[in-house]
Design a protein around this motif. Structure first.
Motif, PDB file in Angstrom:
ATOM      1  N   THR A  37       0.818  -1.197   0.438  1.00 60.39           N
ATOM      2  CA  THR A  37       0.034   0.125  -0.347  1.00 60.39           C
ATOM      3  C   THR A  37       0.779   1.463   0.080  1.00 60.39           C
ATOM      4  O   THR A  37       1.342   1.581   0.419  1.00 60.39           O
ATOM      5  CB  THR A  37      -0.789  -0.163   1.514  1.00 60.39           C
ATOM      6  N   GLU A  56       4.756   5.791  -4.387  1.00 63.01           N
ATOM      7  CA  GLU A  56       4.001   5.851  -6.199  1.00 63.01           C
ATOM      8  C   GLU A  56       5.225   5.155  -6.654  1.00 63.01           C
ATOM      9  O   GLU A  56       5.210   4.640  -7.663  1.00 63.01           O
ATOM     10  CB  GLU A  56       3.672   7.800  -6.328  1.00 63.01           C
ATOM     11  N   VAL A  59       5.540   1.973  -6.958  1.00 67.13           N
ATOM     12  CA  VAL A  59       4.237   1.510  -7.626  1.00 67.13           C
ATOM     13  C   VAL A  59       4.750   1.043  -8.994  1.00 67.13           C
ATOM     14  O   VAL A  59       4.592   0.130 -10.000  1.00 67.13           O
ATOM     15  CB  VAL A  59       3.410   2.071  -7.608  1.00 67.13           C
ATOM     16  N   LEU A  71      -4.173  -4.130  -8.361  1.00 66.18           N
ATOM     17  CA  LEU A  71      -4.110  -3.171  -7.658  1.00 66.18           C
ATOM     18  C   LEU A  71      -5.492  -2.256  -7.964  1.00 66.18           C
ATOM     19  O   LEU A  71      -6.409  -1.882  -8.532  1.00 66.18           O
ATOM     20  CB  LEU A  71      -3.181  -2.090  -8.204  1.00 66.18           C
ATOM     21  N   ARG A  72      -6.024  -1.684  -6.168  1.00 68.39           N
ATOM     22  CA  ARG A  72      -6.522  -0.868  -6.034  1.00 68.39           C
ATOM     23  C   ARG A  72      -6.839   0.213  -5.736  1.00 68.39           C
ATOM     24  O   ARG A  72      -5.650   0.525  -4.887  1.00 68.39           O
ATOM     25  CB  ARG A  72      -7.901  -1.244  -4.398  1.00 68.39           C
ATOM     26  N   GLU A  73      -6.977   1.645  -5.855  1.00 66.84           N
ATOM     27  CA  GLU A  73      -6.604   3.383  -6.175  1.00 66.84           C
ATOM     28  C   GLU A  73      -8.493   3.268  -5.453  1.00 66.84           C
ATOM     29  O   GLU A  73      -8.920   3.974  -6.119  1.00 66.84           O
ATOM     30  CB  GLU A  73      -6.776   4.203  -7.362  1.00 66.84           C
ATOM     31  N   LYS A  82      -2.674   3.442  -2.578  1.00 63.55           N
ATOM     32  CA  LYS A  82      -3.241   2.209  -3.784  1.00 63.55           C
ATOM     33  C   LYS A  82      -2.948   1.531  -2.542  1.00 63.55           C
ATOM     34  O   LYS A  82      -2.050   1.445  -1.675  1.00 63.55           O
ATOM     35  CB  LYS A  82      -1.943   2.356  -4.313  1.00 63.55           C
ATOM     36  N   PHE A  84      -2.537  -2.959  -2.842  1.00 64.22           N
ATOM     37  CA  PHE A  84      -1.503  -4.019  -4.439  1.00 64.22           C
ATOM     38  C   PHE A  84      -1.144  -5.542  -3.959  1.00 64.22           C
ATOM     39  O   PHE A  84      -0.532  -5.565  -2.948  1.00 64.22           O
ATOM     40  CB  PHE A  84      -1.712  -3.028  -5.630  1.00 64.22           C
TER      41      PHE A  84
END
Length: 198
Positions: A37, A56, A59, A71-73, A82, A84
């Motif tokens: 995360t 980030e 990521v 991945l969820r945002e 985020k 994931f």
């Protein structure tokens, strides 16, 4: 062939506590899949244990290496967070069964990546009024309570875990978490039964 048990539920449904109890149950022999995360670490959390906290830039690197499974945002009141799952060597279904915690979207994407027959949903439910009281109580314990974010998540869950979405994901069974010990007993029995078929 191993299985991946995906524990999910709306915020403050008790899924985190249930997940931890199942993880520490040596008789189930389940290994943890630690999610990633970009959100800030919370009081009491440990990097590498609860989540792998990253930036980030991390990521972007993992995406360029095609290692992100799902991945969820979330556009929170504190910015974009985020969450994931990464194919980083944690998962070997030829040797082990695993447990992870996530959302309905996590479950769907993990199924797509590994195959439906290898991913078993464990959906936890709690009555909404009780969930809200639990969420407020939990947030009060933080050094800096984030009530706006708590409310955003609570409302978002109604949409994310709608009856239609559950049906589309193939979720046919839920575990009502009215009493933690009873719920754990029921889930342990369910997992044991699923493992016998591997």
């Amino acid at each position: 062939m191993g299985r991946i048990f995906c524990v999910m539920g709306k915020s403050a449904s008790g899924k985190d506590s249930i997940f931890k109890e199942l993880m520490h149950d040596k008789s189930l022999k389940l290994k943890n899949i630690v999610p990633y995360t970009t959100r800030p670490i919370r009081d009491g959390e440990q990097d590498g244990k609860d989540y792998i906290f990253c930036t980030e830039a991390d990521v972007q690197r993992l995406e360029s290496e095609n290692k992100i499974i799902e991945l969820r945002e979330y556009n929170t009141v504190y910015g974009i967070w985020k969450y994931f799952t990464v194919d980083d060597g944690q998962i070997d279904l030829d040797k082990n069964s695993y447990i992870l915690i996530g959302t309905l979207e996590t479950y769907v994407k993990i199924c797509r990546y590994f195959g439906n027959e290898k991913v078993i949903p464990i959906y936890i439910e709690v009555e909404d009024g009780e969930r809200l009281m639990r969420a407020i109580s939990r947030e009060k314990q933080q050094k800096v309570p984030k009530y706006e974010e708590m409310c955003r998540r609570f409302l978002a869950d109604a949409s994310d875990f709608s009856d239609e979405n559950l049906k589309n994901a193939g979720i046919k069974r839920s575990f009502i978490n009215a009493d933690m010990q009873d719920t754990l007993k029921e889930i342990r029995s369910y997992i044991t039964g699923e493992l016998q078929w591997q």
